[in-house]
Structures are given as structure tokens and as C-alpha cells.
Enzyme design. Sequence first.
Site, mmCIF file in Angstrom:
data_model
loop_
_atom_site.group_PDB
_atom_site.id
_atom_site.type_symbol
_atom_site.label_atom_id
_atom_site.label_comp_id
_atom_site.label_asym_id
_atom_site.label_seq_id
_atom_site.Cartn_x
_atom_site.Cartn_y
_atom_site.Cartn_z
ATOM 1 N N ASP A 179 0.859 -1.180 0.000
ATOM 2 C CA ASP A 179 0.000 0.000 0.000
ATOM 3 C C ASP A 179 0.897 1.233 0.000
ATOM 4 O OD1 ASP A 179 -2.426 1.593 0.535
ATOM 5 O OD2 ASP A 179 -3.231 -0.259 1.383
ATOM 6 N N ASP A 218 -3.320 4.653 -2.263
ATOM 7 C CA ASP A 218 -4.416 5.166 -1.450
ATOM 8 C C ASP A 218 -4.900 6.534 -1.958
ATOM 9 O OD1 ASP A 218 -5.798 4.610 1.173
ATOM 10 O OD2 ASP A 218 -4.974 6.573 1.665
ATOM 11 N N HIS A 248 -11.476 -3.309 3.087
ATOM 12 C CA HIS A 248 -11.400 -3.007 4.511
ATOM 13 C C HIS A 248 -12.149 -1.726 4.883
ATOM 14 C CE1 HIS A 248 -8.606 -0.411 2.573
ATOM 15 N NE2 HIS A 248 -8.398 0.268 3.677
ATOM 16 N N ASP A 249 -12.826 -1.109 3.908
ATOM 17 C CA ASP A 249 -13.562 0.133 4.177
ATOM 18 C C ASP A 249 -15.076 -0.045 4.079
ATOM 19 O OD1 ASP A 249 -11.229 1.668 4.501
ATOM 20 O OD2 ASP A 249 -11.098 2.081 2.351
ATOM 21 N N GLU A 253 -6.732 3.652 -5.874
ATOM 22 C CA GLU A 253 -8.051 3.781 -5.252
ATOM 23 C C GLU A 253 -8.713 5.032 -5.806
ATOM 24 O OE1 GLU A 253 -10.342 4.223 -0.946
ATOM 25 O OE2 GLU A 253 -8.314 5.005 -1.167
HETATM 26 C C1 GLC Z 1 -8.410 5.051 1.965
HETATM 27 C C2 GLC Z 1 -8.214 3.801 2.787
HETATM 28 C C3 GLC Z 1 -8.871 3.998 4.116
HETATM 29 C C4 GLC Z 1 -8.188 5.155 4.810
HETATM 30 C C5 GLC Z 1 -8.201 6.407 3.946
HETATM 31 C C6 GLC Z 1 -7.219 7.423 4.439
HETATM 32 O O1 GLC Z 1 -9.735 5.265 1.652
HETATM 33 O O2 GLC Z 1 -8.699 2.680 2.089
HETATM 34 O O3 GLC Z 1 -8.835 2.838 4.915
HETATM 35 O O4 GLC Z 1 -8.808 5.422 6.026
HETATM 36 O O5 GLC Z 1 -7.839 6.142 2.606
HETATM 37 O O6 GLC Z 1 -5.909 6.998 4.201
#
Ligand code: GLC
Length: 529
Positions: free
Chosen positions: A101, A203, A330-331, A269
Site C-alpha cells: 500500500d 491510497d 477493509h472500508d 483507489e
Molecule cells: C483510503 C483507505 C482507508 C483510509 C483512507 C485514508 O480510503 O482505504 O482505509 O482510512 O484512505 O488513508
Amino acid sequence: MMHSIQPWWQKGVVYQIYPRSFQDSNHDGIGDLQGIIQRLDYLAGLGVDAIWISPFYPSPMADFGYDVADYCGVHPLFGDLATFDRLVSEAHQRGLRIIVDYVPNHTSDQHPWFQESAASRDNPKRDWYIWRDARPDGSLPNNWGSVFGGPAWTRHPATGQFYLHQFLKEQPDLNWRNPQVHQAMFDVLRFWLQRGVDGFRMDVIGMILKDAELRDNPLNPQANPNLPENDIFGRQIHLYNEDQDDVHEIMRGIRQLMDEAGGRVAIGELWFPPKRWVRYYGQNNDELHLPFNFRLMEQPFTASTIRASVDEMEALLPAWAWPNYVLGNHDQPRLASRIGPAATRLAAMLLLTLRGTPTLYQGDELGMENGVIPPERIQDPQGLALGAERSRDVCRTPMQWDASPFAGFSTVEPWLPVSAGYVTQNVAALDADPKSILTLYRRLLQLRRASPALHGGSYAPLDTPEPVFAFIRDSESETCLVALNFSDQPASLSLTQTGRIVLSTHLDRREVRGRNLELRPYEGVILAL
Ligand code: GLC
Ligand code: CA
């Protein structure tokens, strides 16, 4: 179709590991890298090709590792760089790739860069973050909100200015318009490339550049009126805080770095509407390999909506662009809880037979549902700030390995409670059951890997009415038909040719079908034509 030159990240399947919750090896109730090493045989046996590991870097854990205090290290909770190197080599020995990541939008407020930046207005790193004075009337520099609630600005008393944070105040946004930041963050990519990683999941990559003038965002007249009061972010149109045109230049730079290293994958993402999202592939195959496609998670789980979403993506992609699909991470609430346990086998077949790289989230192969977290044990800052129903803890409960106390995840009480169903819903129990959902995932993964039509063939939908979504996957050497019944009632489908059922979600039929195919509730089948 060009099977022989299809890169691994197109043929393969990605499995996401949330390291805090996968396997604890040293009895502290928190998963770690050594734990992942111990479970590599499971992953190789499952039949996935790459693992993406959520952040394991030094971090004060305000956002469970997405607040990074050192991009080039390992948090002692998870191990050290030597453990990481061992993980890479043990994974590679088993034919598994490692994707790490990369968190480029913000650091932790404990990162030495931010500590320096905050020290004084004339510190050489002041401009590494986004500092502004209050407006003349004393109000915040602009109207932006934090994803986790409240304004995106916090005043730093020592220097009297505000810094921007699109997430927690412990996650200050980096200033990518500063060439030194750009350089330092590219060095982070080089660091992990040299350690042998096979790719990055990036991310909130579309947020790294903001409007140069930091103009106010417009309010969204269609915002949900029931948002919590502090959800400023949710009420705005994100015109100026993300997805700026010049971010694509940075994407091209990232891609160049990947191309120079060779054989690596860049996954991002990205949440934007389809036309903006597709631009992250580049104009000319020169940006990200795979901007995550989350759309199947956002649709009602019906044949027509899922088909429409797939067809829209297929139509949008340039010929060279490779699709991808995500059903859990995980979100988000757990897949089984979103669509209902009865539909999880169907979802598995959908994800693993579409054209494009699938990403699986740990535990979805067991059909895990949302964990039940007592209010006093909520950990997720989003849940703490925006209400328990927004807590992401529910999808982060420990992986369920066996029926022993704490599910074989740990020997002590884990950081989040083990889900109640673990006694029957665990790897050991489902492994022993030839008709379990885990067995289905394994069979689907085997079949996809062995089948040129499934991992590389074309996609063509059939015009079937609700509740069936059916499509053809076709390669030079074989043709498959996938038929999925999205309802709790039986359905039937008339075929123009006969076929042999190679797999049913129920794992109990292998027959040759004539022109009529009967599907049981939520049954999906793969036919070889
Ligand atoms: C992304 C991650 C999430 C995190 C956010 C801030 O959306 O997937 O888990 O809290 O970014 O880094
Ligand atoms: Ca541990």
C-alpha cells in the site's frame, strides 16, 4: 486474444490482507508479517496470484496505519524490514506476488517531515504541507470538509496557521505541488521496488493534487439530508479538492517508474464517475494499470443493474485497457452482509468469471458477515466521529482459521472481537466440507487459472431477462457460458446450443444440458460450450 503475452496482473487474482486481522504470530492480539508468512501456504493453495497488504509501516495508528510516520520502515507491531524481506522471498517461492500500500495523500502528524514543517513558518519543509492563514474575518481558509467529519483544517497554535487534512487531523495532506515532495514520494516507490515488491495499491491517489487556489467547493443540492451534522465533506461537490486535471501528469510519472522496473502493477483507489475514472488508465496506456473499479459494490445486487454496470465499463474502456472488479475491502460493510448470505456463492462466481482482474478481500472466501462490535470496543476513527453505523470495524474482525478460542487468529483476546459464527465458519471446517463456499472459491480460482476463456477471453452478455445475468467468455481455444440467477426463486434459460456444466455454485452438478437450463435460487453455473 494475445494469451501468451498477457501480464500476470491481468491473468491473476489479487487477495487483500488487512494485516492487523489476518494472523497474530506473537500473542499480542494483533496480526503481523510473520503471521502472513505462516499462512502463505493457505493462500497458495487457495489459488490467488498476488497479495495486497494494507499498511504495515511505522504509525501512531490514528487511522490503523493509513497515517504513516515512516514510509520506508515496518511498525514493530508487524515485524521489521528483515521480516518483510523474508515475506517477499517466501511468497515468491510459492509463486505469489506482493503488492504494498502506498499512501501518498497524507502522512502522520508524527512523520518527521510534518514535525519539521510545523516547527516554524520559515522551516525549509514548511511548504511540504498545505499551510494557510485564516481568512480576514477569522474563518477557516476554505470550506472543505474532512472525510472523517468536521472541517479539513486544523489550526496549529505554535505558528498560528491552519494545515489541510482531508482525513483525520493526525493525517496532514502533503503538498504535491512542491517538487521536493514529489521527489521524496517517488523515492518511496523506488525503495519498495528495490526491495522486490511486484506493485502498489495507491491510497486515494486522485486526491493528491488540489486546486492551486484552494477555492471553496460548491454545496451538493442532492446530498443526503440525513448526514450527521459534522459531515461537511458529504455535503459538498468535490470540485476543487480532488481529481484535478494536472494529477494525470503525476500518474504518467508513476507509470514510467513502473515500466522502468518492469513487470510491476500500479493499482489506484479511485471513486470518480465513470468518465473521470477511466482517465486514470491514461490517454495512451500511460497511467495506472488498474484504477480500482468499485461499481459492483455500489449497485443493488440484481441481474439487470450488475449487467448494466459491467456493460458500461466494457464500453468505456479503450481497447488496451484491462477491466477489474472489487466486491469487498477493509472500508466497506462485508459482502455477505450487503447482499445477504444466500447470494454470496453467486457473487463469488460473478467476480471470478467476469473479464478483468478480481480483487478478493480476506474472509469473503469464508462468507464472513459484519462483525458485531460492542460500542465500547469501536476502534475505527470514522465510526467514532460519524456514528457506529459508519464504523469500518465490522469488516476488520479477525480472520477465522479454526474453532479454537480466538479462531486460530491469536492465543489472546484480539484487538477486535472474533465474530460469533467462527466455530463453524472457519478455514479448517470449510476446508473439510466438499460443498462449502471455501471449496467453491478454490474451484473457481483453479478453473479461472486453467481457462484461457476465463482469464483472457472476450466478454459478451446474453439478452436474458431478470433474474438471470448470463454472458459468454470466448478465447481461441474455448468458449464458456456463465449463467447467474440473482433471485431466491428458480429460473430457467433457453440456450442456443448444448453445453457441459463444469461448475455450479452448489458444487453438485456436472451434466450435459440441452436447450433448457434450470437454475435453482441464487445458483450460478459455468458451461463449456
Ligand atoms: C483510503 C483507505 C482507508 C483510509 C483512507 C485514508 O480510503 O482505504 O482505509 O482510512 O484512505 O488513508
Ligand atoms: Ca502480533
